[in-house]
Design a protein around this motif. Structure first.
Motif, PDB file in Angstrom:
ATOM      1  N   LEU A  15       0.707  -1.127  -0.067  1.00 17.40           N
ATOM      2  CA  LEU A  15      -0.037  -0.119   0.044  1.00 17.40           C
ATOM      3  C   LEU A  15       0.811   1.374   0.158  1.00 17.40           C
ATOM      4  O   LEU A  15       0.436   2.421  -0.749  1.00 17.40           O
ATOM      5  CB  LEU A  15      -0.911  -0.005   1.292  1.00 17.40           C
ATOM      6  N   ILE A  16       1.807   1.340   1.000  1.00 13.35           N
ATOM      7  CA  ILE A  16       2.670   2.453   0.933  1.00 13.35           C
ATOM      8  C   ILE A  16       3.948   2.282   0.153  1.00 13.35           C
ATOM      9  O   ILE A  16       4.697   1.183   0.322  1.00 13.35           O
ATOM     10  CB  ILE A  16       3.201   2.593   2.572  1.00 13.35           C
ATOM     11  N   ALA A  17       4.081   3.159  -0.820  1.00 13.02           N
ATOM     12  CA  ALA A  17       5.159   3.014  -1.752  1.00 13.02           C
ATOM     13  C   ALA A  17       6.543   3.339  -1.093  1.00 13.02           C
ATOM     14  O   ALA A  17       6.710   4.343  -0.375  1.00 13.02           O
ATOM     15  CB  ALA A  17       5.230   3.966  -3.092  1.00 13.02           C
ATOM     16  N   ARG A  18       7.505   2.349  -1.259  1.00 10.96           N
ATOM     17  CA  ARG A  18       8.925   2.604  -0.728  1.00 10.96           C
ATOM     18  C   ARG A  18       8.792   2.845   0.875  1.00 10.96           C
ATOM     19  O   ARG A  18       9.473   3.853   1.351  1.00 10.96           O
ATOM     20  CB  ARG A  18       9.586   3.645  -1.444  1.00 10.96           C
ATOM     21  N   ALA A  19       8.023   1.961   1.456  1.00 12.81           N
ATOM     22  CA  ALA A  19       7.859   2.073   3.010  1.00 12.81           C
ATOM     23  C   ALA A  19       9.196   1.721   3.786  1.00 12.81           C
ATOM     24  O   ALA A  19       9.459   2.194   4.865  1.00 12.81           O
ATOM     25  CB  ALA A  19       6.897   0.961   3.518  1.00 12.81           C
ATOM     26  N   ASN A  20      10.184   0.933   2.817  1.00 19.77           N
ATOM     27  CA  ASN A  20      11.356   0.524   3.261  1.00 19.77           C
ATOM     28  C   ASN A  20      12.526   1.654   3.324  1.00 19.77           C
ATOM     29  O   ASN A  20      13.698   1.698   3.821  1.00 19.77           O
ATOM     30  CB  ASN A  20      12.005  -0.506   2.815  1.00 19.77           C
ATOM     31  N   ASP A  21      12.258   2.775   2.713  1.00 20.52           N
ATOM     32  CA  ASP A  21      13.076   3.880   2.282  1.00 20.52           C
ATOM     33  C   ASP A  21      12.141   5.337   2.411  1.00 20.52           C
ATOM     34  O   ASP A  21      12.156   5.976   1.370  1.00 20.52           O
ATOM     35  CB  ASP A  21      13.643   4.007   0.984  1.00 20.52           C
TER      36      ASP A  21
END
Length: 748
Positions: free
Chosen positions: A703-709
């Motif tokens: 759902l959240i784009a680029r949650a890892n960055d």
């Protein structure tokens, strides 16, 4: 001697009469669902009274037996011959051909019956919303056909109210007729209105700027709070869910003076349970700690003149983001979160001038302070809005006139370019005085039809003169068949940073293309209402078709690294149809079913002059909702089944390679509730929300784009889809199935 003679005669007559008088007591209910009926009239000979909020009454009778007449607008009158006063009376009234003839004020600024209003107004009572109890009005409005609470962020869960497919800034929210919730507070101000203080909610779909000015361009919602004179002595509603949400709603009535009645309400909502069921490392639901205080005073004056004043205070601390986040990381670039502190004060009131003519002065003031950070982006804003309105109400023959003068003053300051003086390199708060005048004439053409003509003029210091006329025609073919035709215009002055959450979150750069002009709308609406008696019950049908044409509309264009805002060089159209069917039967079944079809298109020209027609994103083509209630009066049980269903809508992607679907699936949220009435104003309720356990995370890679960055520190690492951090891919709640349990107490 004569004096003693007359006294003896008077005593001999009066005393026997008093000796024979007795007191009758009982309760009046709706036969279809067992609900108590407040305001019903009870007549026992020359003595009369009305039922209280719980449907109970007490009335004198000079002698027995006595015929007791029970009557109420919208119900068949009933007569009972009472011979014995020792037992409490229990009377059930049958609705004549529909619901009560509600009194509405929003469509014309005058108190008229709903059927008599030339402007179609939908009315919803607390009993309607109790079929699916929620902690705020924002959530409760999902039960209204054609109205959808829209979440705008997966992290902080900000939201607005869509009416007929138009975004939240096109909807004006009023409290007791005053434009309280708007601009800066349109994002966070809807959550802090205590449900226990709501008498009813009135909804008008379509432009209402000729009466209410800017922002009433797509529709308006008027939250009518309870009159302290008619409110219960004590009302308490406490509830909790299996997700750890806790809500307390309480109100108490008291008399600080002989001619003053006050209603004090408190709402407290708490959710501090970190939940991450979709395993993206971010909270699924925003954590909140909110308190709202409301105090309203009503003054009794000569000749029944109005005088009311209310004060409301709201404080909220909400945040969402990385599951490991604490306030130590607020504003830093280590762990991402969105944290918002909101403090808000409101004053609302009216005062009818002590003169022969009916002159009413209405006023409001609100101060909204917001301290927030979105990752490393700080957004600090202050807004003060003062509003005053003097109206003159006069009936002259067939003409029902309303005229008024209005002044709205807005002070707004924030830390963005919106209030920046680039030439002087300093902050420059906006100070806007918006004066206006309005006039309205409702003409009774004959016994079946009315014509309403109205207009408003406003003067904006930047945009100059703004004129908004309207016309409405109502025709009653029969008392139970009404046709309404409405046409009008609306306008709206835009402030992006207070209205569009996307302008503050994510990594996209905000670009404003030129000076933004006020938006204008032109609307036509046709409404038909049919009330029918069917067997042992009634059915109401309320159907509408509408067409709204926009010029200068401002919409965001989502690009991979920017969000661009500009006035359309073309136009936009919102058109559609809706139908509501409401019914009740003496077998204790009642409910409503609603459906809406809508088409919101944007026609624009590119730099080469090529015209394109596109569908507005985050707007469903069709939707439906329902609520079914079955009552077991003898056992005191009520079963409620409610739900919504929505068609696909376009979603904002962050790049051409974005693997997420560009359209949402058909989705539905359904709920069931069981209520047990314990007597003495007490009841317990409980059930399951989101029976299908549906969430937008299903069948979506993320759902959240680029949650890892989230701070885009490593845009070229593990990024095959060329994405940037963005939390705005959202169209529905992330909350799955959960149980709830609550308790209500009402004392009169």
């Amino acid at each position: 001697m004569k004096k003693w003679f007359y006294t003896s005669v008077l005593v001999s007559v009066v005393c026997p009469a008093l000796a024979q008088s007795t007191r009758l007591q009982g309760v009046i209910r709706d036969r279809s669902n067992g609900e108590p009926l407040p305001g019903a009239t009870i007549a026992a000979g020359v003595h009369k009274t009305t039922t209280k909020a719980d449907g109970r009454f007490s009335v004198l009778a000079d002698s027995l037996p006595v015929p007791v007449i029970i009557s109420m607008i919208g119900y068949r009158p009933d007569t009972i011959l009472v011979r014995d006063a020792s037992q409490s009376l229990a009377v059930s009234l049958i609705a004549q051909s529909g619901m009560m003839s509600d009194v509405v004020v929003t469509g014309t600024m005058k108190a008229v019956s709903k059927m008599a209003s030339p402007v179609p107004v939908e009315v919803y009572t607390p009993q309607f919303f109790r079929r699916n109890p929620t902690p705020s009005i924002f959530d409760a409005l999902q039960q209204v056909n054609g109205v959808r609470p829209q979440l705008n962020c997966n992290i902080c869960n900000t939201g607005d109210i869509h009416i007929n497919g138009l975004e939240g800034p096109y909807t004006m929210v009023l409290i007791d007729g005053m434009p309280i919730v708007s601009s800066l507070s349109s994002v966070y101000g809807l959550s802090g209105i205590p449900n226990s203080l709501v008498e009813r909610i009135e909804v008008v779909k379509g432009p209402a700027s000729s009466l209410y000015g800017s922002e009433a361009i797509g529709g308006l919602i008027n939250v009518i709070t309870k009159n302290p004179l008619k409110a219960p002595l004590v009302a308490v509603d406490v509830s909790g869910t299996t997700w750890g949400e806790y809500n307390v709603d309480a109100a108490v009535k008291f008399k600080p003076g002989r001619k003053v009645t006050s209603l004090l309400g408190v709402n407290y909502f708490n959710f501090t349970n970190r939940v991450d069921k979709n395993d993206d490392g971010f909270t699924d639901v925003t954590l909140q700690n909110r308190i709202s205080l409301f105090n309203k005073y009503s003054f009794q004056r000569k000749e029944g003149r109005a005088a009311n004043i209310a004060v409301r205070y709201v404080y909220e601390d909400r945040w969402g983001g990385d599951m490991r986040w604490t306030k130590f990381f607020r504003g830093g670039d280590s762990l991402y979160a969105e944290s918002i502190y909101t403090s808000r004060v409101e004053v609302i009131g009216n005062y009818q001038l002590p003169v022969k003519e009916k002159l009413l002065f209405s006023y409001s003031f609100n101060r909204h302070t917001q301290r927030s950070v979105y990752g490393t982006t700080a957004f600090n804003a202050n807004q003060k809005v003062g509003f005053g309105q003097l109206t003159w109400d006069k009936t002259l023959g067939a003409h029902d006139l309303l005229a008024g003068a209005v002044l709205r003053y807005t002070y707004y300051d924030d830390n963005t370019v919106a209030t920046e003086d680039s030439l002087a390199n300093r902050n420059k708060p906006e100070r806007t005085a918006l004066p206006g005048i309005l006039v309205q004439d409702e003409i009774k053409l004959d016994t079946r039809s009315n014509l309403l003509l109205g207009a408003r003029w406003d003067y904006h210091p930047v945009h100059g003169h703004i004129f908004t006329p309207r016309a409405a025609w109502k025709y009653s073919a029969t008392p139970n068949d009404v046709i309404r035709v409405n046409a009008g215009t609306g306008f709206r002055v835009v402030n992006l940073f207070t209205e569009d959450h996307a302008a503050l979150t994510g990594a996209r750069k905000v670009v404003v293309d030129g000076e933004l002009k006020p938006e204008r709308s032109y609307n036509v609406n046709v409404n038909y209402v049919k009330k029918m008696a069917v067997g042992s019950g009634w059915v109401n049908v309320d159907a509408s078709v509408w067409y709204t044409y926009f010029t200068n509309r401002i919409l965001p264009s989502y690009k991979p690294d920017t969000i661009e805002y500009h006035n359309l060089t073309g136009y936009s159209v919102s058109q559609g149809a809706s139908v509501n069917v409401e019914f009740a039967f003496t077998n204790s079944l009642r409910g409503h079913i609603g459906a809406t079809w809508q088409d919101v298109i944007i026609a624009n020209k590119d730099s080469l002059g090529v015209k394109t027609r596109t569908q507005q994103i985050l707007t469903e083509k069709w939707s439906g909702n329902w609520s079914l209630s079955y009552t077991l009066p003898r056992a005191g049980w009520v079963i409620d089944y409610t739900g919504n269903i929505y068609g696909p809508m376009g979603l904002p992607l962050t790049s051409d390679k974005d693997p997420r679907p560009d359209r949402s699936p058909v989705w539905s949220i359904q709920n069931i509730q069981l209520t047990k009435k314990l007597g003495h104003g007490m009841e317990i309720y409980g059930g399951i929300k989101n029976l299908l356990n549906w969430t937008p995370a299903k069948n979506v890679p993320f759902l959240i784009a680029r949650a890892n960055d989230p701070f885009d520190k490593r845009p070229d690492v593990d990024n095959p889809y060329n994405l940037t951090f963005d939390p705005n891919y959202v169209y529905a709640p992330n909350q799955g199935m959960r149980g709830f349990l609550g308790f209500r107490l009402t004392m009169n």
